[in-house]
Design an enzyme around this catalytic site. Structure first.
Site, PDB file in Angstrom:
ATOM      1  N   GLY A 207      11.338  -6.751   3.380  1.00 22.65           N
ATOM      2  CA  GLY A 207      12.256  -5.765   2.829  1.00 22.65           C
ATOM      3  C   GLY A 207      13.078  -5.136   3.933  1.00 22.65           C
ATOM      4  N   ARG A 210      13.236   1.270   5.338  1.00 20.14           N
ATOM      5  CA  ARG A 210      12.898   2.295   4.350  1.00 20.14           C
ATOM      6  C   ARG A 210      12.914   1.757   2.913  1.00 20.14           C
ATOM      7  NH1 ARG A 210      11.410   4.385   8.385  1.00 20.14           N
ATOM      8  NH2 ARG A 210      11.760   6.542   9.063  1.00 20.14           N
ATOM      9  N   SER A 214       6.079  -1.104   3.958  1.00 23.95           N
ATOM     10  CA  SER A 214       4.808  -0.727   4.582  1.00 23.95           C
ATOM     11  C   SER A 214       3.890  -0.030   3.582  1.00 23.95           C
ATOM     12  CB  SER A 214       5.061   0.179   5.789  1.00 23.95           C
ATOM     13  OG  SER A 214       5.640  -0.534   6.856  1.00 23.95           O
ATOM     14  N   ALA A 231      -1.286  -3.000  14.748  1.00 29.67           N
ATOM     15  CA  ALA A 231       0.001  -2.390  15.088  1.00 29.67           C
ATOM     16  C   ALA A 231       0.573  -3.109  16.301  1.00 29.67           C
ATOM     17  CB  ALA A 231      -0.187  -0.902  15.390  1.00 29.67           C
ATOM     18  N   THR A 232       1.722  -3.757  16.104  1.00 31.09           N
ATOM     19  CA  THR A 232       2.303  -4.551  17.185  1.00 31.09           C
ATOM     20  C   THR A 232       3.452  -3.841  17.889  1.00 31.09           C
ATOM     21  OG1 THR A 232       3.783  -5.643  15.609  1.00 31.09           O
ATOM     22  CG2 THR A 232       1.676  -6.713  16.077  1.00 31.09           C
ATOM     23  N   HIS A 252       2.500   6.995   9.422  1.00 32.29           N
ATOM     24  CA  HIS A 252       1.730   5.827   8.981  1.00 32.29           C
ATOM     25  C   HIS A 252       0.238   6.087   9.126  1.00 32.29           C
ATOM     26  CE1 HIS A 252       4.685   2.317   8.592  1.00 32.29           C
ATOM     27  NE2 HIS A 252       5.417   3.417   8.660  1.00 32.29           N
ATOM     28  N   ARG A 253      -0.161   6.685  10.249  1.00 33.11           N
ATOM     29  CA  ARG A 253      -1.583   6.954  10.474  1.00 33.11           C
ATOM     30  C   ARG A 253      -2.131   7.926   9.442  1.00 33.11           C
ATOM     31  NH1 ARG A 253      -1.343   7.811  17.060  1.00 33.11           N
ATOM     32  NH2 ARG A 253      -1.466   5.602  17.648  1.00 33.11           N
TER      33      ARG A 253
END
Length: 379
Positions: A207, A210, A214, A231-232, A252-253
């Protein structure tokens, strides 16, 4: 035990009174009232807690546990009305419920009765308010209260989800059923619960920026007992100047369950090679950007073998992706839908990422496109 689900929605009902939102409009043809469960027409459950049931009838045991309100019937069936904040930890060693591992060791018992070898805290049916906390399913699986043979009922739907169809889709992702008001079920269940994806199984979520990709990837793994978050991207601690990136990482965390393990590594292949359980790989675009930098492709004059080295990195990732024994959900970016990149390096990144996406998609059981927060399956 016979369970009658008189109501299955969140606390306001679905549609909510006097609400004109799109979700409530979609729910108008299949109205649902707030949660209410009747067990054998002798006791009623509305919410987990100390006051959920008073003076249970003879032959029934009702116990308030850290996982929720647990009911055991005369025939031995075990029901759990789960707490949204159910702990992911198994019972303490030596405690009343300390008697075995979680779902990985479970096998479906033969016959209609409960499995006599199952741990005491394991239940036959778990009712989970996924409107309040879908991660409770993963917590219960991790704790061993929910096993492969446990029927999970997803309730609590309301206009926090954009449509009843989307609520049903999410329930299936977590290996749960989404019952309707008035439905009757049995505990122990009369049919095995729906299967959910297990490893080896690969999902590519693509996608634009935003787009909700994720969030969709994370949502797919909320029902899993063991998740590694790969996490890269660059560590926010090592890139203090980029405050926007640090905020994004922290967001995210904050929305991930506390028991998920995080691996921060640019070497995605190495992590996937040793992966077990479930893995969220976020994301292919940041992995590619780092690999291009390592190969010298961001330099003004890249080395002559830079693209060959990058192709070798991509080939390695594809080989591991193809053989990975885990349930893997990977996030990637769609960068070819907008304007042509104005720089040579931008065009190079677009071309390599498009190539990587096609190759990973070809080796994936599922590919989905996220856009405007909605999800479309690609066939």
């Amino acid at each position: 035990m016979r369970l009658r689900l008189s109501g299955t929605s969140g606390p306001e009902g679905w549609p909510a009174p006097r609400c004109r939102c799109a979700s409530c409009n979609r729910a108008a043809d299949n109205r649902r009232v707030p949660l209410r469960i009747t067990v054998d027409d002798v006791l009623t459950l509305r919410e987990p807690g100390a006051d959920a049931v008073s003076a249970p009838p003879s032959g029934y045991t009702v116990e308030v546990t850290p996982y929720g309100t647990r009911v055991e019937g005369p025939g031995g069936g075990r029901l759990l009305l789960a707490r949204p904040d159910a702990p992911a930890d198994p019972p303490a060693p030596g405690g009343a419920d300390a008697d075995g591992p979680g779902e990985d060791s479970d096998s479906r018992a033969s016959g209609d009765g409960p499995d006599p070898g199952a741990p005491r805290h394991r239940v036959d049916v778990a009712i989970v308010d996924v409107g309040a906390s879908p991660a409770a399913i993963g917590a219960l699986r991790r704790a061993g209260a929910v096993a492969k043979s446990t029927a999970v009922l997803a309730v609590g739907g309301d206009h926090r989800v954009h449509s009843p169809a989307e609520f049903d889709r999410r329930a299936r992702l977590w290996g749960a059923s989404a019952p309707s008001d008035g439905q009757e079920l049995w505990c122990p269940p009369s049919a095995w619960p729906p299967e959910r994806a297990h490893g080896p199984h690969r999902v590519l979520v693509t996608g634009g920026a935003r787009s909700g990709k994720s969030a969709e990837a994370e949502r797919r793994l909320l029902g899993e007992a063991e998740v590694t978050y790969l996490a890269t991207g660059p560590s926010p601690a090592g890139d203090a100047a980029d405050e926007q990136w640090a905020r994004r990482v922290e967001q995210h965390r904050a929305r991930r369950p506390s028991w998920w393990k995080t691996e921060e590594s640019p070497d995605a292949a190495a992590v996937l090679r040793e992966a077990r359980g479930a893995v969220l790989f976020d994301c292919v675009g940041t992995w590619l950007a780092g690999a291009m930098e390592d190969c010298g492709l961001w330099q003004e004059r890249p080395p002559a073998d830079a693209e060959d080295r990058l192709q070798a990195r991509l080939d390695e990732l594809l080989q591991v992706w193809r053989q990975c024994p885990a349930y893997v959900v990977a996030v990637t970016n769609e960068v070819g839908s907008g304007v042509v990149p104005p720089t040579v390096s931008g065009g190079l990144f677009r071309d390599w990422l498009g190539r990587a996406n096609q190759l990973l998609a070809a080796e994936s059981e599922e590919v989905v496109l996220a856009t405007a927060g909605r999800v479309l399956e690609l066939h």
